[in-house]
Design an enzyme around this catalytic site. Sequence first.
Site, mmCIF file in Angstrom:
data_model
loop_
_atom_site.group_PDB
_atom_site.id
_atom_site.type_symbol
_atom_site.label_atom_id
_atom_site.label_comp_id
_atom_site.label_asym_id
_atom_site.label_seq_id
_atom_site.Cartn_x
_atom_site.Cartn_y
_atom_site.Cartn_z
ATOM 1 N N ARG A 239 3.719 -20.000 4.753
ATOM 2 C CA ARG A 239 3.604 -18.547 4.946
ATOM 3 C C ARG A 239 2.351 -18.205 5.744
ATOM 4 O O ARG A 239 2.380 -17.296 6.581
ATOM 5 C CB ARG A 239 3.585 -17.841 3.589
ATOM 6 C CG ARG A 239 4.932 -17.939 2.890
ATOM 7 C CD ARG A 239 4.808 -17.604 1.426
ATOM 8 N NE ARG A 239 4.604 -16.200 1.193
ATOM 9 C CZ ARG A 239 3.981 -15.705 0.126
ATOM 10 N NH1 ARG A 239 3.461 -16.515 -0.777
ATOM 11 N NH2 ARG A 239 3.859 -14.412 -0.026
ATOM 12 N N ARG B 203 -2.044 -16.467 -8.357
ATOM 13 C CA ARG B 203 -1.293 -15.227 -8.596
ATOM 14 C C ARG B 203 -0.141 -15.462 -9.568
ATOM 15 O O ARG B 203 0.567 -16.462 -9.471
ATOM 16 C CB ARG B 203 -0.753 -14.736 -7.250
ATOM 17 C CG ARG B 203 -0.020 -13.436 -7.332
ATOM 18 C CD ARG B 203 -0.082 -12.699 -6.044
ATOM 19 N NE ARG B 203 0.892 -13.182 -5.074
ATOM 20 C CZ ARG B 203 1.108 -12.603 -3.906
ATOM 21 N NH1 ARG B 203 0.389 -11.555 -3.539
ATOM 22 N NH2 ARG B 203 2.001 -13.085 -3.092
HETATM 23 P P1 AMP Z 1 6.122 -10.659 0.673
HETATM 24 O O1 AMP Z 1 6.329 -10.142 -0.709
HETATM 25 O O2 AMP Z 1 5.798 -9.558 1.662
HETATM 26 O O3 AMP Z 1 5.153 -11.793 0.750
HETATM 27 O O4 AMP Z 1 7.546 -11.225 1.168
HETATM 28 C C1 AMP Z 1 8.168 -12.313 0.508
HETATM 29 C C2 AMP Z 1 9.144 -13.001 1.435
HETATM 30 O O5 AMP Z 1 10.171 -12.071 1.837
HETATM 31 C C3 AMP Z 1 8.561 -13.510 2.758
HETATM 32 O O6 AMP Z 1 7.952 -14.778 2.611
HETATM 33 C C4 AMP Z 1 9.814 -13.564 3.624
HETATM 34 O O7 AMP Z 1 10.639 -14.671 3.286
HETATM 35 C C5 AMP Z 1 10.556 -12.307 3.191
HETATM 36 N N1 AMP Z 1 10.120 -11.130 3.993
HETATM 37 C C6 AMP Z 1 9.447 -10.024 3.533
HETATM 38 N N2 AMP Z 1 9.209 -9.152 4.534
HETATM 39 C C7 AMP Z 1 9.742 -9.726 5.646
HETATM 40 C C8 AMP Z 1 9.790 -9.338 7.009
HETATM 41 N N3 AMP Z 1 9.232 -8.176 7.436
HETATM 42 N N4 AMP Z 1 10.419 -10.170 7.891
HETATM 43 C C9 AMP Z 1 10.982 -11.326 7.489
HETATM 44 N N5 AMP Z 1 10.944 -11.775 6.223
HETATM 45 C C10 AMP Z 1 10.331 -10.993 5.301
#
Ligand code: AMP
Length: 222
Positions: free
Chosen positions: A178, A134
Amino acid sequence: MYVIFMGAQGSGKGTQAERIGPKLKLVKVATGDLFRSAIAQQSELGLKVQSIIESGNLVPDELTNAIVQVRLAQIAANRLKDDDVDGALFDGFPRTEAQARALDDILASQDTKLDAVIEIDVPREKLIARLAGRRTCEACGAVYHVESDPPKVEGICDKCGGKLIQREDDKPDSIARRLALYDNQTRPLLDYYRAKGILITINGDQDIDTVTADILNALGQA
Ligand code: AMP
């Protein structure tokens, strides 16, 4: 309508949210995007969460729930005065049971509730390949894939001419962390929503248009 898209990182839930949100007049609430824009602005919240996000860990529930609460209050206000807003579509939230309960409470306080939770299911080895390839535009956030969806010019965004980068958390160590977090903290939420009778599982290992069609069908919007 209030709908959650659930699925591990790389399942395509962000892409599907981009397609389906406008069709159903649902505002996308992607906590990852909200955090990344706070980091880009170097706001107080951005400074607090930057290192957590780059390492691939989860932001604490209190900060995450607070940002969602503010966003949902804005959406509720817009829903009353704007014909183009009919609810929200959550992407990347909730990720823990505490967040799921907080979301139920916030929606109840607005006299509404979740209509459906769509799980986009993709085999693990496919997820890893999707995440590792990505590339994301530094400027506008558009997402590409080096093999399945490359930009016209390598390293440059088709949409805005910005530079394409590999997100820190799309690097191998962070990907592993993750996916483990998803298994440990987020996957159990599927049971929470199954027990409420609102969980629908979609096969995410199909071409993008078919997944979109399956989701719309499942939501009774085909
Ligand atoms: P994403 O773009 O959804 O993969 O989010 C990127 C990063 O943001 C994640 O790996 C977390 O560090 C943080 N993050 C996003 N959404 C959440 C959530 N609902 N709870 C906790 N951390 C979050």
